[in-house]
Write an enzyme that holds these catalytic residues in place. Structure first.
Site, mmCIF file in Angstrom:
data_model
loop_
_atom_site.group_PDB
_atom_site.id
_atom_site.type_symbol
_atom_site.label_atom_id
_atom_site.label_comp_id
_atom_site.label_asym_id
_atom_site.label_seq_id
_atom_site.Cartn_x
_atom_site.Cartn_y
_atom_site.Cartn_z
ATOM 1 N N HIS A 311 39.995 39.779 32.934
ATOM 2 C CA HIS A 311 41.332 40.090 32.417
ATOM 3 C C HIS A 311 41.325 39.900 30.916
ATOM 4 O O HIS A 311 40.660 38.996 30.417
ATOM 5 C CB HIS A 311 42.368 39.156 33.069
ATOM 6 C CG HIS A 311 43.762 39.650 32.909
ATOM 7 N ND1 HIS A 311 44.503 39.390 31.787
ATOM 8 C CD2 HIS A 311 44.533 40.405 33.731
ATOM 9 C CE1 HIS A 311 45.690 39.966 31.933
ATOM 10 N NE2 HIS A 311 45.731 40.588 33.088
ATOM 11 N N ASP A 369 44.692 41.827 41.335
ATOM 12 C CA ASP A 369 44.324 43.017 42.090
ATOM 13 C C ASP A 369 43.235 42.770 43.104
ATOM 14 O O ASP A 369 43.028 43.578 44.009
ATOM 15 C CB ASP A 369 43.861 44.111 41.125
ATOM 16 C CG ASP A 369 45.013 44.615 40.305
ATOM 17 O OD1 ASP A 369 46.104 44.733 40.881
ATOM 18 O OD2 ASP A 369 44.835 44.855 39.110
#
Ligand code: ACO
Length: 434
Positions: A311, A369
């Protein structure tokens, strides 16, 4: 804003320039470089905005190193435990949690705006049946601005509020219609006696021939997905919405730009990509082939990424991933799918990656996710709809951020500069002489 200090820049030939330093309520201070060009004749160079705060915002705070996510100051873990999605939406939009009466009024207002103009339904038939639902969403949400002219004055706070409610209320209807269109089933109209998430599941999954039974565990799981995706400060799609809105574009058009940006596999498309990755790995031999797959991911020439890992901001476990992992267990238990091979593969993959030097060194942890695809698959949501569900949730954040920007007296049209590396001035040779 009161400056808390100053930063001195030494540049060409020992010249110096001073810039004020501002502090937020928490998080890193910022150097205000708005006068840099005037003082030095130079721009900053920051592709991808790695060190640039593009605005001030009081909505969401992330501490990527510590794995902290706060909506209006409240930790995501507490919100996920105590609030439903509309309560979360109220908080994000208004800055404070609602009282019971305020919540009831907000729920009722949203519920009474869930229908879309009947003519809007005809837009769908212009799309091919096999169109990606995100392609349909970009078009249909943008088209809302052609239907709701009465709330398009961005300088009118009441218009902004009405547009925000319309977007939050109508997105589930549009997402469900996008799905029904691709599977060739009739659109299901919203019903007012169900919660936001239960109504959405009914619009997605009921057919006229059968009564739809609401499963509270599954509704709660969907609600949690929506809560966890509701806002995430100045990510790519939110920045896109802000940039589009900075020119004065109407909110429906701005939200459709957010949907377009979210579609990319490095952003909202990652849960779809993650599930494809797990399915492909399962087809290649599953857990047995993990080592081979991880080696491929680490090989820079392979272009293979471990989807659902890494991320831009979190350099620690994404707090939303922890909550999503918990929801994943609940849903699979409810549906008796605990032996689901993809879930087992995901757990094994997560373990291997978390112990591997490549991922440890680069601080690559699972993001939200990684598990949300498995949960959505278990809920019966097809892979191609995953990003649409994300867009539905994030609409709350987008519209709150857009509203905050419009009301900000420091707001200016977004206009980044560049480091030009093309040809210097040169003279043209007419085509006959080239
Ligand atoms: N798999 C393998 N290697 C990775 C991964 C990954 N998923 N993510 C980052 N890396 C590597 C990079 O190759 C780079 O290695 P290097 O230093 O040897 O060159 C290093 O880790 C740093 O990565 P960056 O690309 O600089 O990190 P950045 O912040 O630019 O990217 C991103 C973040 C785009 C999310 C990236 O981690 C990625 O592509 N992940 C997979 C897609 C994904 O899951 N996206 C969801 C994001 S969350 C969301 O939108 C809700």
């Amino acid at each position: 804003m009161q400056a808390k200090g100053k930063a001195t820049l030494e540049y060409t030939d020992g010249k110096t320039a001073e810039f004020p330093v501002f502090g937020g309520s928490i998080g890193p201070d910022v150097i205000d470089i708005r006068t840099l060009l005037g003082k030095t004749g130079m721009f900053t160079y920051d592709p991808g905005f790695l060190s640039t705060a593009s605005c001030q915002s009081a909505i969401t705070y992330i501490d990527g190193d510590e794995g902290v996510l706060l909506y209006r100051g409240y930790p995501i873990e507490q919100i996920a435990q105590h609030c439903d999605f509309l309560e979360t939406a109220y908080l994000i939009l208004n800055g404070e949690l609602p009282t019971a009466a305020e919540k009831a009024e907000f729920d009722s207002t949203v519920t009474h705006h869930t229908m879309v103009h009947e003519q809007l339904t005809r837009f769908f038939s212009g799309f091919r049946r096999d169109a990606h639902p995100m392609a349909v969403m970009v078009g249909v949400v943008g088209a809302l601005s052609a239907f709701y002219h009465d709330s398009l004055d961005i300088n009118d706070a009441n218009h902004r509020r009405v547009s925000a409610i319309r977007l939050i209320a109508k997105l589930p209807t549009i997402v469900a219609m996008s799905y029904k269109y691709t599977v060739g089933q009739p659109f299901v109209y919203p019903t007012n006696n169900l919660s936001y998430s239960a109504n959405f599941m009914r619009m997605m999954f009921s057919v006229p021939t059968e009564e739809y039974k609401v499963n509270d565990v599954l509704v709660r799981a969907l609600d949690r997905i929506l809560i966890l995706h509701a806002d995430h400060e100045q990510n790519a799609s939110t920045s896109t919405v802000r940039l589009a809105g900075s020119s004065g574009a109407n909110p429906f058009a701005c939200i459709s730009t957010g949907i377009a940006c979210l579609w990319g596999p490095a952003h909202g498309g990652a849960n779809e990509a993650c599930l494809h990755m797990l399915e492909e790995l399962q087809a290649r031999g599953g857990v047995e082939k993990l080592g081979e797959f991880i080696a491929q991911v680490k090989d820079k020439t392979s272009q293979v990424k471990l989807m659902g890992f890494g991320h831009r901001v979190y350099k620690n476990y994404d707090p939303r991933a922890k909550l999503m992992r918990e929801t994943c267990h609940e849903v699979l238990t409810e549906l008796g799918l605990h032996d689901d091979p993809l879930f087992k593969l995901a757990i094994a993959l997560e373990k291997v990656a978390l112990e591997d030097e490549y991922f440890v060194q680069r601080k690559l942890y699972p993001n939200v996710d990684f598990y949300s695809g498995i949960v959505q698959r278990a809920l019966g949501i097809p892979t191609s709809m995953f990003t649409c569900i994300f867009a539905l949730a994030r609409t709350v954040g987008w519209i709150a951020q857009w509203t905050e920007m419009i009301a900000d007296p420091e707001m200016k049209i977004g206009r980044p500069r560049q480091l030009y590396t093309g040809a210097a001035r040169r003279d043209l040779t007419p085509i006959g002489q080239r």
